[in-house]
Motif scaffolding. Sequence first.
Motif, PDB file in Angstrom:
ATOM      1  N   ARG A   1       0.832  -1.203   0.000  1.00 37.63           N
ATOM      2  CA  ARG A   1       0.000   0.000   0.000  1.00 37.63           C
ATOM      3  C   ARG A   1       0.871   1.260   0.000  1.00 37.63           C
ATOM      4  N   GLN A   2       1.928   1.235   0.798  1.00 36.33           N
ATOM      5  CA  GLN A   2       2.799   2.406   0.901  1.00 36.33           C
ATOM      6  C   GLN A   2       3.512   2.685  -0.413  1.00 36.33           C
ATOM      7  N   TYR A   3       4.097   1.638  -1.024  1.00 31.40           N
ATOM      8  CA  TYR A   3       4.907   1.868  -2.216  1.00 31.40           C
ATOM      9  C   TYR A   3       4.095   1.956  -3.491  1.00 31.40           C
ATOM     10  N   LEU A   4       2.802   1.632  -3.400  1.00 28.83           N
ATOM     11  CA  LEU A   4       1.891   1.907  -4.505  1.00 28.83           C
ATOM     12  C   LEU A   4       1.217   3.266  -4.343  1.00 28.83           C
ATOM     13  N   GLY A   5       1.622   4.011  -3.304  1.00 28.12           N
ATOM     14  CA  GLY A   5       1.114   5.366  -3.119  1.00 28.12           C
ATOM     15  C   GLY A   5      -0.314   5.431  -2.644  1.00 28.12           C
ATOM     16  N   LEU A   6      -0.774   4.433  -1.879  1.00 26.18           N
ATOM     17  CA  LEU A   6      -2.158   4.391  -1.439  1.00 26.18           C
ATOM     18  C   LEU A   6      -2.330   4.711   0.038  1.00 26.18           C
TER      19      LEU A   6
ATOM     20  N   LEU B   1      -9.726  11.914  -5.530  1.00 26.16           N
ATOM     21  CA  LEU B   1      -8.875  10.746  -5.756  1.00 26.16           C
ATOM     22  C   LEU B   1      -9.316   9.574  -4.888  1.00 26.16           C
ATOM     23  N   LYS B   2      -9.714   9.863  -3.650  1.00 25.06           N
ATOM     24  CA  LYS B   2     -10.101   8.784  -2.740  1.00 25.06           C
ATOM     25  C   LYS B   2     -11.373   8.070  -3.188  1.00 25.06           C
ATOM     26  N   THR B   3     -12.201   8.729  -3.994  1.00 26.06           N
ATOM     27  CA  THR B   3     -13.404   8.055  -4.487  1.00 26.06           C
ATOM     28  C   THR B   3     -13.055   6.894  -5.414  1.00 26.06           C
ATOM     29  N   GLU B   4     -11.822   6.848  -5.904  1.00 22.18           N
ATOM     30  CA  GLU B   4     -11.392   5.763  -6.785  1.00 22.18           C
ATOM     31  C   GLU B   4     -10.942   4.531  -6.018  1.00 22.18           C
ATOM     32  N   LEU B   5     -10.864   4.620  -4.703  1.00 22.90           N
ATOM     33  CA  LEU B   5     -10.420   3.493  -3.883  1.00 22.90           C
ATOM     34  C   LEU B   5     -11.612   2.589  -3.589  1.00 22.90           C
ATOM     35  N   LYS B   6     -11.540   1.353  -4.079  1.00 28.08           N
ATOM     36  CA  LYS B   6     -12.665   0.424  -3.971  1.00 28.08           C
ATOM     37  C   LYS B   6     -12.278  -0.847  -3.209  1.00 28.08           C
TER      38      LYS B   6
ATOM     39  N   ALA C   1     -11.143  -2.598   0.796  1.00 33.56           N
ATOM     40  CA  ALA C   1     -10.975  -2.466   2.244  1.00 33.56           C
ATOM     41  C   ALA C   1      -9.507  -2.487   2.643  1.00 33.56           C
ATOM     42  N   LEU C   2      -8.624  -2.866   1.725  1.00 32.50           N
ATOM     43  CA  LEU C   2      -7.204  -2.985   2.041  1.00 32.50           C
ATOM     44  C   LEU C   2      -6.513  -1.625   2.206  1.00 32.50           C
ATOM     45  N   VAL C   3      -7.192  -0.526   1.889  1.00 32.02           N
ATOM     46  CA  VAL C   3      -6.594   0.791   2.109  1.00 32.02           C
ATOM     47  C   VAL C   3      -7.022   1.373   3.450  1.00 32.02           C
ATOM     48  N   GLY C   4      -7.874   0.663   4.170  1.00 33.74           N
ATOM     49  CA  GLY C   4      -8.280   1.096   5.504  1.00 33.74           C
ATOM     50  C   GLY C   4      -7.367   0.487   6.558  1.00 33.74           C
TER      51      GLY C   4
ATOM     52  N   ASN D   1      -2.628  -7.529  -6.431  1.00 34.48           N
ATOM     53  CA  ASN D   1      -3.394  -7.226  -7.643  1.00 34.48           C
ATOM     54  C   ASN D   1      -4.539  -6.262  -7.349  1.00 34.48           C
ATOM     55  N   GLU D   2      -5.193  -6.461  -6.221  1.00 29.48           N
ATOM     56  CA  GLU D   2      -6.302  -5.577  -5.840  1.00 29.48           C
ATOM     57  C   GLU D   2      -5.802  -4.156  -5.588  1.00 29.48           C
ATOM     58  N   LEU D   3      -4.685  -4.019  -4.915  1.00 28.32           N
ATOM     59  CA  LEU D   3      -4.136  -2.695  -4.635  1.00 28.32           C
ATOM     60  C   LEU D   3      -3.625  -2.030  -5.906  1.00 28.32           C
ATOM     61  N   VAL D   4      -3.034  -2.803  -6.811  1.00 28.78           N
ATOM     62  CA  VAL D   4      -2.559  -2.244  -8.074  1.00 28.78           C
ATOM     63  C   VAL D   4      -3.726  -1.691  -8.891  1.00 28.78           C
ATOM     64  N   GLU D   5      -4.821  -2.428  -8.941  1.00 26.71           N
ATOM     65  CA  GLU D   5      -5.998  -1.949  -9.662  1.00 26.71           C
ATOM     66  C   GLU D   5      -6.489  -0.613  -9.105  1.00 26.71           C
ATOM     67  N   ASN D   6      -6.459  -0.473  -7.788  1.00 28.91           N
ATOM     68  CA  ASN D   6      -6.867   0.782  -7.170  1.00 28.91           C
ATOM     69  C   ASN D   6      -5.882   1.901  -7.477  1.00 28.91           C
ATOM     70  N   ALA D   7      -4.582   1.596  -7.435  1.00 33.94           N
ATOM     71  CA  ALA D   7      -3.572   2.601  -7.760  1.00 33.94           C
ATOM     72  C   ALA D   7      -3.718   3.076  -9.200  1.00 33.94           C
ATOM     73  N   GLN D   8      -4.045   2.161 -10.101  1.00 32.89           N
ATOM     74  CA  GLN D   8      -4.234   2.541 -11.503  1.00 32.89           C
ATOM     75  C   GLN D   8      -5.435   3.467 -11.671  1.00 32.89           C
ATOM     76  N   ARG D   9      -6.503   3.200 -10.941  1.00 34.64           N
ATOM     77  CA  ARG D   9      -7.678   4.081 -11.021  1.00 34.64           C
ATOM     78  C   ARG D   9      -7.335   5.479 -10.503  1.00 34.64           C
ATOM     79  N   VAL D  10      -6.552   5.538  -9.433  1.00 32.60           N
ATOM     80  CA  VAL D  10      -6.161   6.836  -8.863  1.00 32.60           C
ATOM     81  C   VAL D  10      -5.320   7.612  -9.873  1.00 32.60           C
TER      82      VAL D  10
END
Length: 397
Positions: free
Chosen positions: A292-297, A316-321, A323-326, A380-389
């Motif tokens: 999460r840290q190194y993907l900038g989330l 930007l936070k609306t793109e986070l879908k 629970a792993l960023v909580g 993979n889930e975190l990468v998808e969120n980082a890409q949306r951001v």
Amino acid sequence: MAQSSNSTFFSQDELNKLKSDYETGGLEAAVSLIQMKLQKLDSAEINIAVTGETGAGKSTFINAMRGLRDHGEGAAKTGMCETTMEPAPYPHPNLPNVCFWNLPGIGSVIFPVDQYLREMDFKIYDFFIIISGCRFRENDVKLAEEIKRLGTNFYFVRSKIDNDLDSFKKECVDFNTNKQLDKIRNDCVSNLEKAGIPLPTVFLISNFKLNDFDFPALKETLANNLENIKKHVFLLSLPNTTLEIVENKRKELENRIWILATLSGVVGAVPIPGLSFAFKIGIMIAGIQYFRQYLGLDDASLRRLADMAQKPLGFLKTELKTALVGEITDDLVRSVLLGSVVVAISVAEAVLDFVPVVGSIFGAGSSFAMIYKLLSDALNELVENAQRVVKAAFGTD
């Protein structure tokens, strides 16, 4: 062997030794090599010197490379006059072992060239960025020659290219961006060659447009000229300004999964009641937080990205879908682990095919296979969120 999963850290000889150590000394002997690699990874330092004449844009470049704008917390000071009296370190916000050093402007009244070359300890830096806001001059050439004598890489960067193009647009009726860039580049190269630098490469950049001109090529070149572990650390340090950067980070972080899963496999093979499950939870939490840290989330990284992109943080936070960023709690991880054991075991053969050396040690259905699968899914889930951001921040596809 799927080299992409471990080539950053382990050569084929090291992988063969890993298997050999296990066969002769058991799990404890096999894991020692992996622990040594992990220590090297976490302690690897990169020191980057940024130098050039006063007013060339050194401080703004350092801020841009760390994902900061000039007014941001921890930003290097900028100004029209010389603001740097001695080498000033600026650690990366997320990776403090990556440090940019703002060197005093060469050729100023305070630091004449000869004194500059004597007093700056060039040996501590991994490479040099020599920045000019206009033409490269005699002082830049003298600096490059001294760096070359030490056997260290250096790169010529022509900054403020956006200002030049804006000026040319106003003066020229038949303005063509590519032709003008070629003209500026050829002029820089010609001057450097005349001064004695053979076949110089010059990167044309704007410190305010990290995805334009030669900035992407510069970052790629810097990474490719570092040795493996330092390349890994440098790639993770880049601010998330393109989907390609996020994808490169995914590939690098997959190496961390390989290591964490192996450590889990070692503990999982030891029949100590309660220890194995608790250790799995700790590894999962540590892995998710690291990704999460190194993907900038993490919150701090998202704030810096919003500031850089000049977009509201809430947008930007609306793109986070996910629970792993909580907050990553034991209960969250336990539910993931308990709900995925069957799935993890069912894909064990595919996992072990991907990393056959370790797979041959631990076998299907092991802690290794389970943690590898679960952390891969989390990544993979975190990468998808980082890409949306990134898409929301910079409007890129």
